[in-house]
Scaffold this motif. Sequence first.
Motif, PDB file in Angstrom:
ATOM      1  N   THR A  16       0.858  -1.181   0.000  1.00  0.00           N
ATOM      2  CA  THR A  16       0.000   0.000   0.000  1.00  0.00           C
ATOM      3  C   THR A  16       0.896   1.233   0.000  1.00  0.00           C
ATOM      4  O   THR A  16       2.108   1.144   0.218  1.00  0.00           O
ATOM      5  CB  THR A  16      -0.893   0.030   1.248  1.00  0.00           C
ATOM      6  N   LYS A  28       3.609   9.426   3.586  1.00  0.00           N
ATOM      7  CA  LYS A  28       2.647   9.035   2.552  1.00  0.00           C
ATOM      8  C   LYS A  28       2.332  10.223   1.637  1.00  0.00           C
ATOM      9  O   LYS A  28       2.188  10.065   0.431  1.00  0.00           O
ATOM     10  CB  LYS A  28       1.380   8.523   3.237  1.00  0.00           C
ATOM     11  N   ARG A  50      -7.356   3.612  -3.764  1.00  0.00           N
ATOM     12  CA  ARG A  50      -6.470   2.474  -3.460  1.00  0.00           C
ATOM     13  C   ARG A  50      -5.295   2.458  -4.422  1.00  0.00           C
ATOM     14  O   ARG A  50      -5.460   2.176  -5.616  1.00  0.00           O
ATOM     15  CB  ARG A  50      -7.251   1.172  -3.555  1.00  0.00           C
ATOM     16  N   LEU A  52      -1.376   0.919  -5.079  1.00  0.00           N
ATOM     17  CA  LEU A  52      -0.442  -0.137  -4.707  1.00  0.00           C
ATOM     18  C   LEU A  52       0.876   0.063  -5.449  1.00  0.00           C
ATOM     19  O   LEU A  52       0.896   0.564  -6.571  1.00  0.00           O
ATOM     20  CB  LEU A  52      -1.012  -1.520  -5.060  1.00  0.00           C
TER      21      LEU A  52
END
Length: 80
Positions: A16, A28, A50, A52
């Motif tokens: 993630t 992040k 989301r 990845l």
Amino acid sequence: MQTSQDAESLKCPYMTAEQAAQYLGVKKQFLQRLRMTWEGPEFLKVSPRRILYAMEDLLRWLEAQRRRSTVDPGPSCSNR
């Protein structure tokens, strides 16, 4: 939420954004900014919320950041 230990135990080849940031030692939000400026590692957008990262993409991007001096601009960003 899956932890990096969970992903490792499942042999998951993807991380993630949180896991990737932790692995790289950045926040992040830094990875988010890199995604928006096309400067970061390649990623998969699984859904609108989301993201990845493949370990091989993180390692490739990290290796491309190698410099001999702090004033070395590195390779030009011609792949935009």
